[in-house]
Design a protein around this motif. Structure first.
Motif, mmCIF file in Angstrom:
data_model
loop_
_atom_site.group_PDB
_atom_site.id
_atom_site.type_symbol
_atom_site.label_atom_id
_atom_site.label_comp_id
_atom_site.label_asym_id
_atom_site.label_seq_id
_atom_site.Cartn_x
_atom_site.Cartn_y
_atom_site.Cartn_z
ATOM 1 N N GLU A 68 3.963 -19.317 18.339
ATOM 2 C CA GLU A 68 4.140 -20.850 18.517
ATOM 3 C C GLU A 68 4.193 -20.926 20.244
ATOM 4 O OE1 GLU A 68 6.911 -24.599 17.566
ATOM 5 O OE2 GLU A 68 6.937 -22.601 16.275
ATOM 6 N N GLY A 71 0.283 -20.271 21.226
ATOM 7 C CA GLY A 71 -0.700 -21.201 20.634
ATOM 8 C C GLY A 71 -0.172 -22.604 20.324
ATOM 9 N N GLY A 72 1.098 -22.762 20.695
ATOM 10 C CA GLY A 72 1.955 -24.066 20.075
ATOM 11 C C GLY A 72 2.034 -24.260 18.607
ATOM 12 N N THR A 73 2.473 -25.474 18.280
ATOM 13 C CA THR A 73 2.728 -25.593 16.973
ATOM 14 C C THR A 73 1.225 -25.316 15.980
ATOM 15 O OG1 THR A 73 4.641 -26.965 17.262
ATOM 16 C CG2 THR A 73 3.762 -27.200 15.104
ATOM 17 N N SER A 74 0.154 -26.087 16.696
ATOM 18 C CA SER A 74 -0.932 -25.718 15.977
ATOM 19 C C SER A 74 -1.474 -24.407 15.794
ATOM 20 C CB SER A 74 -2.069 -26.594 16.646
ATOM 21 O OG SER A 74 -2.151 -26.309 17.779
ATOM 22 N N GLY A 75 -1.305 -23.399 16.665
ATOM 23 C CA GLY A 75 -1.445 -22.273 16.686
ATOM 24 C C GLY A 75 -0.770 -21.601 15.537
ATOM 25 N N ARG A 76 0.349 -21.670 15.471
ATOM 26 C CA ARG A 76 1.107 -21.337 14.518
ATOM 27 C C ARG A 76 0.786 -21.861 13.114
ATOM 28 N NH1 ARG A 76 5.511 -23.060 11.661
ATOM 29 N NH2 ARG A 76 5.845 -24.459 13.303
ATOM 30 N N LEU A 77 0.352 -22.930 12.935
ATOM 31 C CA LEU A 77 -0.106 -23.447 11.534
ATOM 32 C C LEU A 77 -1.544 -22.857 11.275
ATOM 33 C CD1 LEU A 77 1.043 -27.305 11.882
ATOM 34 C CD2 LEU A 77 1.943 -25.382 10.403
ATOM 35 N N ILE A 78 -2.423 -22.840 12.156
ATOM 36 C CA ILE A 78 -3.523 -22.308 11.921
ATOM 37 C C ILE A 78 -3.539 -20.763 11.696
ATOM 38 C CG2 ILE A 78 -5.911 -21.560 12.883
ATOM 39 C CD1 ILE A 78 -5.629 -24.344 14.624
ATOM 40 N N ASN A 82 -4.953 -19.402 8.038
ATOM 41 C CA ASN A 82 -5.710 -18.223 8.115
ATOM 42 C C ASN A 82 -5.232 -17.209 7.251
ATOM 43 O OD1 ASN A 82 -7.846 -16.701 8.709
ATOM 44 N ND2 ASN A 82 -7.313 -16.118 10.778
#
Length: 127
Positions: A68, A71-78, A82
């Motif tokens: 997080e 990559g931020g929240t989007s990096g953690r979610l992606i 994956n």
């Protein structure tokens, strides 16, 4: 010209056969994979190295925090998506993917064959 019509007339029949073959082979393959697949368990997909430290992929709070942070929240979610997507290609989940894929492909073949038959007879498909 007449030879072309006879070839086109056989196309729906070939698609019906393909539909049945895809369904049978796909479901048998899924059954074999399911039978021989290892029982679930918590099998890590590997390790990720972040900042010189190795973390089990997606399992530690430090790994999630670092993901997080970089990559931020989007990096953690992606990253989580994956890992989920990669988990579909192992064990019993692969059997489910094979069964669903076989059913969908078989249905598409059947649907196209049915529409070709209706088109050849001049009927419309409801609507």
């Amino acid at each position: 010209m007449e030879d072309m019509k006879s070839k086109n007339a056989n196309l729906p029949r070939y698609l019906y056969v393909a539909s049945v073959v895809v369904l049978i082979v796909g479901l048998l393959s899924a059954g074999v994979v399911y039978y021989f697949a290892a029982d679930g368990g918590n099998h890590g997909l590997g390790y990720n190295v972040v900042g010189g430290s190795a973390y089990a992929a997606g399992e530690s709070k430090a790994y999630l925090r670092d993901m997080e942070m970089y990559g931020g929240t989007s990096g953690r979610l992606i990253g989580g998506f994956n890992q989920w997507l990669a988990s579909l290609w192992h064990g019993k989940r692969l059997a489910y993917v094979l069964a669903i894929s076989a059913a969908v492909i078989s249905y598409v073949c059947f649907w196209v064959a049915r529409d070709l038959e209706l088109f050849a007879t001049g009927e419309t498909n409801g609507g």
